[in-house]
Design an enzyme around this catalytic site. Structure first.
Site, PDB file in Angstrom:
ATOM      1  N   LYS A   1      73.075  84.663  35.684  1.00  0.00           N
ATOM      2  CA  LYS A   1      72.101  84.515  34.283  1.00  0.00           C
ATOM      3  C   LYS A   1      72.778  83.760  33.210  1.00  0.00           C
ATOM      4  O   LYS A   1      71.975  83.056  32.361  1.00  0.00           O
ATOM      5  CB  LYS A   1      71.547  85.970  33.891  1.00  0.00           C
ATOM      6  CG  LYS A   1      70.955  86.696  35.215  1.00  0.00           C
ATOM      7  CD  LYS A   1      69.706  85.799  35.708  1.00  0.00           C
ATOM      8  CE  LYS A   1      69.250  86.695  36.902  1.00  0.00           C
ATOM      9  NZ  LYS A   1      68.181  85.873  37.528  1.00  0.00           N
TER      10      LYS A   1
ATOM     11  N   GLY B   1      65.678  93.615  34.792  1.00  0.00           N
ATOM     12  CA  GLY B   1      65.876  94.557  34.066  1.00  0.00           C
ATOM     13  C   GLY B   1      66.904  95.546  34.511  1.00  0.00           C
ATOM     14  O   GLY B   1      67.192  96.798  33.963  1.00  0.00           O
TER      15      GLY B   1
ATOM     16  N   HIS C   1      56.460  89.163  27.350  1.00  0.00           N
ATOM     17  CA  HIS C   1      56.877  88.506  28.570  1.00  0.00           C
ATOM     18  C   HIS C   1      55.758  87.290  28.929  1.00  0.00           C
ATOM     19  O   HIS C   1      54.787  87.526  29.422  1.00  0.00           O
ATOM     20  CB  HIS C   1      57.194  89.470  29.885  1.00  0.00           C
ATOM     21  CG  HIS C   1      57.582  88.599  30.866  1.00  0.00           C
ATOM     22  ND1 HIS C   1      58.612  89.089  31.800  1.00  0.00           N
ATOM     23  CD2 HIS C   1      56.904  87.838  31.743  1.00  0.00           C
ATOM     24  CE1 HIS C   1      58.711  88.482  32.980  1.00  0.00           C
ATOM     25  NE2 HIS C   1      57.749  87.747  32.747  1.00  0.00           N
TER      26      HIS C   1
ATOM     27  N   LYS D   1      55.670  94.903  37.055  1.00  0.00           N
ATOM     28  CA  LYS D   1      54.579  94.360  36.409  1.00  0.00           C
ATOM     29  C   LYS D   1      53.346  95.065  37.188  1.00  0.00           C
ATOM     30  O   LYS D   1      53.271  95.499  38.302  1.00  0.00           O
ATOM     31  CB  LYS D   1      54.523  92.912  36.648  1.00  0.00           C
ATOM     32  CG  LYS D   1      55.749  92.104  36.008  1.00  0.00           C
ATOM     33  CD  LYS D   1      55.482  90.717  36.559  1.00  0.00           C
ATOM     34  CE  LYS D   1      56.881  90.057  35.903  1.00  0.00           C
ATOM     35  NZ  LYS D   1      57.139  88.715  36.845  1.00  0.00           N
TER      36      LYS D   1
ATOM     37  N   ARG E   1      61.589  81.688  43.280  1.00  0.00           N
ATOM     38  CA  ARG E   1      60.857  81.966  44.514  1.00  0.00           C
ATOM     39  C   ARG E   1      59.298  81.676  44.055  1.00  0.00           C
ATOM     40  O   ARG E   1      59.051  81.512  42.866  1.00  0.00           O
ATOM     41  CB  ARG E   1      61.255  83.479  44.658  1.00  0.00           C
ATOM     42  CG  ARG E   1      60.873  84.236  43.656  1.00  0.00           C
ATOM     43  CD  ARG E   1      60.671  85.746  43.865  1.00  0.00           C
ATOM     44  NE  ARG E   1      60.246  86.325  42.683  1.00  0.00           N
ATOM     45  CZ  ARG E   1      60.886  86.950  41.748  1.00  0.00           C
ATOM     46  NH1 ARG E   1      62.236  86.791  41.896  1.00  0.00           N
ATOM     47  NH2 ARG E   1      60.310  87.517  40.797  1.00  0.00           N
TER      48      ARG E   1
HETATM   49  C1  MV4 Z   1      65.720  91.267  26.644  1.00  0.00           C
HETATM   50  C2  MV4 Z   1      64.770  92.308  25.874  1.00  0.00           C
HETATM   51  C3  MV4 Z   1      64.827  92.072  24.597  1.00  0.00           C
HETATM   52  N1  MV4 Z   1      66.017  91.372  23.709  1.00  0.00           N
HETATM   53  N2  MV4 Z   1      66.644  90.668  25.905  1.00  0.00           N
HETATM   54  C4  MV4 Z   1      64.088  93.336  30.651  1.00  0.00           C
HETATM   55  C5  MV4 Z   1      63.940  92.424  31.942  1.00  0.00           C
HETATM   56  C6  MV4 Z   1      65.146  91.544  32.029  1.00  0.00           C
HETATM   57  N3  MV4 Z   1      64.688  90.543  32.770  1.00  0.00           N
HETATM   58  C7  MV4 Z   1      65.512  91.370  30.695  1.00  0.00           C
HETATM   59  N4  MV4 Z   1      64.451  92.295  29.838  1.00  0.00           N
HETATM   60  C8  MV4 Z   1      64.498  92.314  28.434  1.00  0.00           C
HETATM   61  N5  MV4 Z   1      65.473  91.433  27.990  1.00  0.00           N
HETATM   62  C9  MV4 Z   1      66.778  90.676  24.810  1.00  0.00           C
HETATM   63  N6  MV4 Z   1      67.662  89.633  24.359  1.00  0.00           N
HETATM   64  C10 MV4 Z   1      63.753  93.139  26.350  1.00  0.00           C
HETATM   65  C11 MV4 Z   1      63.829  93.050  27.735  1.00  0.00           C
HETATM   66  C12 MV4 Z   1      62.626  93.874  28.127  1.00  0.00           C
HETATM   67  C13 MV4 Z   1      61.705  93.458  28.767  1.00  0.00           C
HETATM   68  C14 MV4 Z   1      61.455  92.219  29.076  1.00  0.00           C
HETATM   69  C15 MV4 Z   1      60.377  91.413  29.719  1.00  0.00           C
HETATM   70  C16 MV4 Z   1      59.353  92.380  30.214  1.00  0.00           C
HETATM   71  C17 MV4 Z   1      59.518  93.767  30.006  1.00  0.00           C
HETATM   72  C18 MV4 Z   1      60.373  94.365  29.374  1.00  0.00           C
HETATM   73  C19 MV4 Z   1      60.556  95.629  29.130  1.00  0.00           C
HETATM   74  C20 MV4 Z   1      61.898  96.080  28.447  1.00  0.00           C
HETATM   75  C21 MV4 Z   1      62.724  95.257  28.023  1.00  0.00           C
END
Ligand code: MV4
Length: 488
Positions: free
Chosen positions: A117, A166, A209, A238, A293
């Site tokens: 990442k 996550g 998102h 989701k 994917r």
């Molecule tokens: C974050 C964020 C806030 N700030 N990064 C959650 C899944 C992973 N792919 C990254 N995630 C997050 N990263 C920063 N710098 C909040 C989340 C996050 C989140 C992101 C997308 C969809 C749902 C979420 C639920 C909680 C936290």
């Protein structure tokens, strides 16, 4: 790059979806299945099938050797991995190549590059894609993290370079939490992913998102098919996706799409992929991760743009040139998808395997159901609990929500609890209807899922097939923790 027979290294609705796409392109199909999936529809509908082992994924759908062996005995020249399982396993893609079997997806190098990442972020930054402020690459120690955290400002988030979706994340609100958190997060990452490396980011509070669908062929063409808003999530699963996102303006949509395409161009991306962005309420957008994917929610993009992403994926694998022009790719519909899971929303969304005694799926104009279950089917406890994807489209978002409400009312599953009543509540929620939601929606509106009384909102179907309004039968199922490796 001649392909005549495709082995599908997956199960469930995505295996069926791939079989259908192959059929329309005149390609033969081979299903593989575990002993738990002997009666599954992907086995019935494929041209050939091979049993690859016992139910646990590690001994069947995740076992390289059994899958390669199945491809060799059936003379398949390509493997489609679907999503989950081996879809983002660079080593598997490499083994396929070395066996002379085409992996339908990006190159092993591209999978590896995006799987790290911190490295993915660096690549995107170099392509001119905005990224979340934070460390450039990995942070080696707590001491190195402090000045970066102070520069971007607390709260910050530590993320495992090998994590994603996550997993392996930790929020730190101040210096003391960063010190403690660094060691805990690094140790956990080492245990979970055999890689303790971390990177650091500023926390984007209550983000949306929004992800962009991409495709690249082997002739230097790269396109995007707009976005999907996947902000309605629970514990990084989701539940609802929609396109177009009610958040974006046409101007921001265009800029994000162009940025995503530049990201794909930078790596010479082959096949379908998705670039995930976090978006704040002021429409600042930041690259988060790239998925290499096909995704669960791909049908909403297919419906919106009237395309077939799986067929395009296969065409790219066969070396064909895609003949789109980005200007002609316009969103034509408002589309929503609800994931219908065998989970009990009143019991913390606990997966409930068991027998589907009766099922009726909705239909009519603008309604699509992707599923692989049927009446009499036993939902096995070993895999993901998704039973079906209900996708509706209409000319406006308002009409799509209305269509979804009726479709959900017509969707009847008897025998096991599902997330249908939960979706009905969301479709009625004023904030969802207004398009006012972000990734905190289900946390903020906890009440929606907590007290959903199934008996009051669901219509059931008699065994005779006659519709009747009666109370949902409580079934005596013993839920077990599912071994879920086909999840996204
Ligand atoms: C974050 C964020 C806030 N700030 N990064 C959650 C899944 C992973 N792919 C990254 N995630 C997050 N990263 C920063 N710098 C909040 C989340 C996050 C989140 C992101 C997308 C969809 C749902 C979420 C639920 C909680 C936290």
């Amino acid at each position: 790059m001649l392909i005549t027979k495709v082995l599908i290294a997956n199960r469930g609705e995505i295996a069926l979806r791939i079989i259908r796409a192959c059929r329309e392109l005149g390609l033969k199909t081979v299903a593989v299945y575990s002993e738990a999936d002997r009666h599954a529809l992907h086995v019935r509908f494929a041209d050939e099938d091979v049993c690859i082992g016992p139910p646990p994924p590690g001994e069947s759908y995740l076992d390289f050797r059994r899958i390669i062996a199945a491809a060799e005995v059936s003379n398949a020249d390509a493997i489609h991995p679907g999503y989950g399982f081996l879809a983002e396993n660079a080593d598997f893609a490499e083994v396929c190549e070395s066996c002379g079997i085409q992996f339908i997806g990006p190159t092993p190098d591209q999978i590896r590059r995006m799987g790290d990442k911190a490295n993915a972020k660096k690549t995107m930054r170099e392509a001119g894609v905005p990224v979340i402020p934070g460390s450039e690459g990995i942070v080696a120690s707590f001491e190195d993290a402090i000045p970066i955290a102070e520069e971007v400002g607390y709260p910050v988030i530590l993320k495992a370079v090998a994590g994603g979706g996550g997993k392996g994340m930790r929020i730190c609100r101040d210096r003391a939490e960063l010190e403690r958190g660094f060691h805990i997060c690094s140790t956990e990452a080492g245990n979970a992913f055999s890689n303790p490396d971390l990177y650091l980011e500023k926390v984007i509070i209550d983000p949306h998102h929004v992800e962009f669908q991409l495709i690249g062929d082997t002739h230097g063409n790269y396109y995007h098919f707009g976005e999907r808003d996947c902000s309605i999530q629970r514990r990084h699963q989701k539940l609802i996706e929609e396109t177009p996102s009610p958040l974006l303006t046409d101007e921001v949509r265009k800029k994000m799409g162009e940025a995503a395409v530049e990201g794909a161009r930078k790596v010479g991306y082959r096949g379908v992929g998705t670039i995930e962005f976090l978006v704040d309420d002021d429409l600042n957008y930041y690259f988060m991760e790239m998925n290499t994917r096909i995704q669960v929610e791909h049908p909403i993009t297919e419906e919106c743009y009237e395309i077939d992403l799986i067929q395009d994926q296969l065409r790219v694998a066969m070396g064909e040139e895609l003949k789109y022009t980005q200007e002609d790719l316009k969103p034509k519909w408002a589309v929503i998808e609800c994931r219908i899971n065998a989970e009990d929303p009143t019991k913390d969304f606990r997966p409930v395997p068991g027998e589907i005694q009766a099922i009726h799926v909705p239909g009519g104009p603008g309604v699509r159901v992707d599923k692989a279950v049927y009446a009499g089917y036993h939902v096995p406890p070993y895999y993901d609990s998704m039973l079906a994807k209900l996708i509706v489209r209409a000319r406006t978002r308002e009409k799509a929500i209305n269509r979804m409400k009726y479709a959900l009312r017509e969707f009847i599953v008897q025998g096991i609890p599902t997330t249908i009543p939960f979706h009905q509540k969301i479709m009625e929620h004023p904030e969802f209807v207004a398009g006012n939601y972000n990734t905190s929606f289900l946390e903020v509106h906890k009440d929606i899922m907590g007290d959903t009384d199934l008996s009051k909102v669901s219509v059931t179907l008699k065994r005779s097939g006659e519709n009747s309004l009666k109370e949902t039968k409580k079934t005596d199922t013993t839920p077990r923790e599912a071994v879920t490796t086909d999840k996204e």
